[in-house]
Scaffold this motif. Structure first.
Motif, short mmCIF file in Angstrom:
data_model
loop_
_atom_site.label_atom_id
_atom_site.label_comp_id
_atom_site.label_asym_id
_atom_site.label_seq_id
_atom_site.Cartn_x
_atom_site.Cartn_y
_atom_site.Cartn_z
N TRP A 147 6.02 13.42 -1.79
CA TRP A 147 4.90 12.30 -1.10
C TRP A 147 5.20 12.56 0.28
O TRP A 147 6.44 12.52 0.96
CB TRP A 147 5.41 10.78 -1.48
CG TRP A 147 4.71 9.81 -0.79
CD1 TRP A 147 3.14 9.72 -1.00
CD2 TRP A 147 5.08 8.88 -0.06
NE1 TRP A 147 2.87 8.70 -0.21
CE2 TRP A 147 3.92 8.09 0.44
CE3 TRP A 147 6.53 8.43 0.62
CZ2 TRP A 147 4.25 6.97 1.48
CZ3 TRP A 147 6.63 7.20 1.45
CH2 TRP A 147 5.34 6.72 1.80
N ASN B 85 2.49 1.66 -3.20
CA ASN B 85 1.54 2.26 -4.52
C ASN B 85 1.30 3.79 -4.28
O ASN B 85 1.09 4.23 -5.22
CB ASN B 85 0.48 1.18 -4.30
CG ASN B 85 -0.66 1.62 -5.37
OD1 ASN B 85 -0.31 1.59 -6.61
ND2 ASN B 85 -1.87 1.65 -5.07
N GLU B 86 1.06 4.02 -3.07
CA GLU B 86 0.82 5.51 -2.75
C GLU B 86 2.09 6.41 -3.08
O GLU B 86 1.92 7.47 -3.62
CB GLU B 86 0.49 5.70 -1.06
CG GLU B 86 -0.77 5.16 -0.92
CD GLU B 86 -0.90 5.46 0.70
OE1 GLU B 86 -0.15 5.90 1.17
OE2 GLU B 86 -2.09 5.03 1.25
N LYS B 87 3.19 5.67 -2.99
CA LYS B 87 4.42 6.58 -3.15
C LYS B 87 4.76 6.75 -4.69
O LYS B 87 4.94 7.94 -4.85
CB LYS B 87 5.74 6.22 -2.52
CG LYS B 87 7.11 6.78 -2.80
CD LYS B 87 8.12 5.97 -1.80
CE LYS B 87 9.48 6.63 -1.95
NZ LYS B 87 9.86 6.30 -3.22
N ARG B 88 4.70 5.68 -5.34
CA ARG B 88 4.82 5.66 -6.64
C ARG B 88 6.23 6.22 -7.17
O ARG B 88 7.31 6.03 -6.42
CB ARG B 88 3.63 6.07 -7.42
CG ARG B 88 2.51 5.45 -7.46
CD ARG B 88 1.20 5.76 -8.24
NE ARG B 88 0.09 5.14 -8.00
CZ ARG B 88 -0.30 4.26 -8.77
NH1 ARG B 88 0.57 3.70 -9.67
NH2 ARG B 88 -1.37 3.55 -8.56
N LYS C 12 0.82 -1.19 0.15
CA LYS C 12 0.09 0.05 0.11
C LYS C 12 0.88 1.42 0.14
O LYS C 12 0.68 2.21 -0.89
CB LYS C 12 -0.97 0.09 1.22
CG LYS C 12 -1.84 1.05 1.16
CD LYS C 12 -2.76 1.27 2.52
CE LYS C 12 -3.57 2.46 2.66
NZ LYS C 12 -4.52 2.22 3.83
#
Length: 575
Positions: A575, A495-498, A492
């Motif tokens: 981020w 994926n948020e950081k990408r 998770k």
């Protein structure tokens, strides 16, 4: 500059300096300073900071300003550090024209202030000093120099002062690509010395750099190419400047000195898959063989791929012997081809120099800074290094595009052009991100099986139910697969950081957990080879670390510096 005088009279001089008001002393250019003080993530450098009056003002009045203060007189610097202790001012003992300590940090500045400093620099050292200062500026950055007129004979001798001239300073500035945006008339002295007058010169580095772009563009787009050697060398240097700021052996005579072995290693890295895997011709000749491809070296290593040619890897036995010879052949080829034929426009003066050394092949080769220095020294102009370092993300696509077009023009590659027209660009990918990610993933799995508790560095959650491996500095913007840059994460969080850059605050909050992971995974006696590789990679990739650094804390401080460099150079989303 005579540091002895300033050390002996530090208390008296500090009292004198602090009695003058910043806004009165610098009134002539205050209108240029105000926008910078409001700029986010602004970095300023005060050279000859004395007792810290100017550094303190900059730190107090900036909304998001980081201030570095340079002072060669130790006693004065100690007083200045005390004066600014409650603010974000970093003090360094350094001096012009070398500025070795501040330059080694591989950072650049929105503002550089030399207040009452220029008259201490001998005339013969001023061209080097102005070039050094220009190389420390960000594009659009400003250099403010106050000139003192009216030095008495006693001061000239005791305090190491020399005559100054604004017109001469402006001429020197023009030669390194700086624009003069302000030059004041003579002004009276704020300390009421009747025989002393001051003049302020403000210089700016244009966004198009100091002439290096035109040279790089000339080599990439206009220079004659009988093979891809010139493009290869430019890309090698770009990748080193962008990815290995710690690779600089030293700086001298406005040149940057690199290990010749590192240049050769990157040379082999980028040619390896092009030639052995994709079988693409690199010359217009019918033979696919190039000068560095020898029977006792290159052709004994066809079982390897490009990612094997990387800092931190260990070679033994026949592979080590063959790689020794391959690097030696590459050094010779670089010296005899691109170094010889890349010249400054309209001259026969070579841009790059390579002083090679004979290296005896051995059956063990660990690719770190020390071993790569064996092959000699490669040097390039400091302004070219700076341009490559700061603008890699814009320069590399030009080099890759031109290289692809050049290969497509060769007769031997005609069949590829017909069947796979995109293969040329595909073959020029620098790294395969999957390889090292898989390696770190296996390390996490092994540690978990041994009973170690593994946690996400970003959320501190347990990773028993699955994990990702995150590139702390995003791979898509800075292709680095070193062990220090690969961190265990929850799917998770990853994926948020990408492809975003961790913010300064987030990185600080995760600092303890990142350091713990580094120690847990790589700094163990049982994994001594991995530990050597971990530090070998980090010490070359991150700014300001010494060759023999083994400090996790220093490594994390360097990571914070690198985060700041990427943020300001590429304007990455955070981020």
């Amino acid at each position: 500059m005579s540091s002895q005088f300033y050390n002996q009279n530090a208390t008296q001089l500090a009292e004198q300096y602090l009695s003058a008001d910043f806004e009165k002393v610098h009134a002539a250019w205050l209108h240029l300073l105000q926008p910078l003080l409001q700029k986010p993530q602004c970095r300023m450098l005060d050279i000859g900071a004395g007792a810290g009056r100017d550094a303190l003002y900059l730190a107090q009045h900036g909304q998001d300003v980081e201030v570095y203060a340079v002072e060669p007189a130790q006693m004065l610097a100690e007083l200045g550090a005390r004066h600014t202790k409650d603010y974000a001012v970093h003090w360094l003992e350094d001096s012009l024209p070398e500025l070795e300590r501040i330059t080694s940090k591989e950072i650049s500045f929105d503002l550089i202030l030399l207040s009452a400093v220029w008259m201490h620099i001998p005339e013969g050292q001023r061209p080097r000093a102005i070039r050094k200062l220009a190389n420390l500026l960000k594009p659009g950055g400003q250099l403010v120099i106050s000139l003192r007129h009216g030095q008495g004979e006693v001061e000239l001798k005791e305090r190491g002062m020399y005559q100054v001239c604004a017109d001469t300073l402006k001429q020197l500035a023009t030669q390194v690509g700086l624009q003069c945006i302000l030059c004041t008339e003579l002004q009276t002295d704020e300390l009421n010395r009747a025989d002393v007058h001051w003049q302020t010169v403000v210089l700016r580095l244009p966004d198009d750099g100091s002439g290096s772009f035109s040279l790089i563009r000339h080599v990439a787009l206009n220079d004659g190419k009988s093979a891809t050697h010139k493009l290869a060398l430019m890309r090698v240097l770009l990748r080193i400047a962008d990815g290995h700021p710690g690779a600089v052996i030293r700086r001298e005579d406005n040149r940057v000195i690199l290990p010749a072995g590192l240049v050769a290693l990157y040379w082999c890295h980028q040619y390896k898959d092009l030639i052995d895997y994709y079988e693409l011709y690199q010359t217009p000749n019918k033979s696919p063989n190039m000068g560095f491809m020898k029977a006792d070296g290159w052709h004994l290593l066809t079982h390897l791929n490009a990612t094997d040619y990387r800092v931190g890897n260990l070679f033994v036995g026949d592979d080590a012997l063959a790689l020794h010879k391959t690097l030696s052949h590459a050094v010779q080829n670089i010296r005899n081809m691109p170094c010889k034929y890349i010249t400054f426009p309209n001259t026969e003066q070579c841009v790059f120099e390579l002083a090679s050394q004979v290296v005896r092949a051995k059956d063990t080769l660990f690719l770190d800074f020390e071993s790569l220095c064996q092959w000699g020294e490669f040097s390039l102009p400091e302004h070219v290094w700076t341009a490559l370092n700061r603008f890699a993300c814009w320069i590399e696509p030009v080099l890759v595009s031109e290289w692809a077009k050049t290969m497509a023009s060769y007769r031997g590659n005609a069949i590829h052009l017909e069947q796979q027209p995109y293969i040329f660009s595909q073959a020029l990918n620098w790294l395969d991100p999957k390889r090292t990610t898989t390696e770190v993933r296996q390390r996490v799995t092994d540690m978990a099986e041994e009973g170690d508790a593994i946690h996400c560095v970003w959320t501190q959650r347990s990773l028993q139910q699955g994990f990702d491996v995150d590139h702390c500095m995003p791979f898509s913007r800075w292709p680095n697969n070193d062990l220090w840059n690969l961190l265990p994460s929850t799917p998770k969080a990853n994926n948020e950081k990408r492809d975003r850059l961790p913010s300064n605050i987030r990185l600080h909050h995760a600092g303890e957990h990142i350091r713990h992971w580094w120690q847990q995974a790589w700094e163990t006696e049982q994994e001594s080879v991995l530990s050597q590789r971990f530090f070998a990679e980090a010490n070359l990739a991150l700014p300001g670390l010494g060759v023999g650094n083994r400090s996790i804390d220093d490594l994390f401080a360097a990571l914070l510096l690198q985060r700041g460099r990427l943020r300001e150079l590429q304007q990455l989303q955070e981020w």
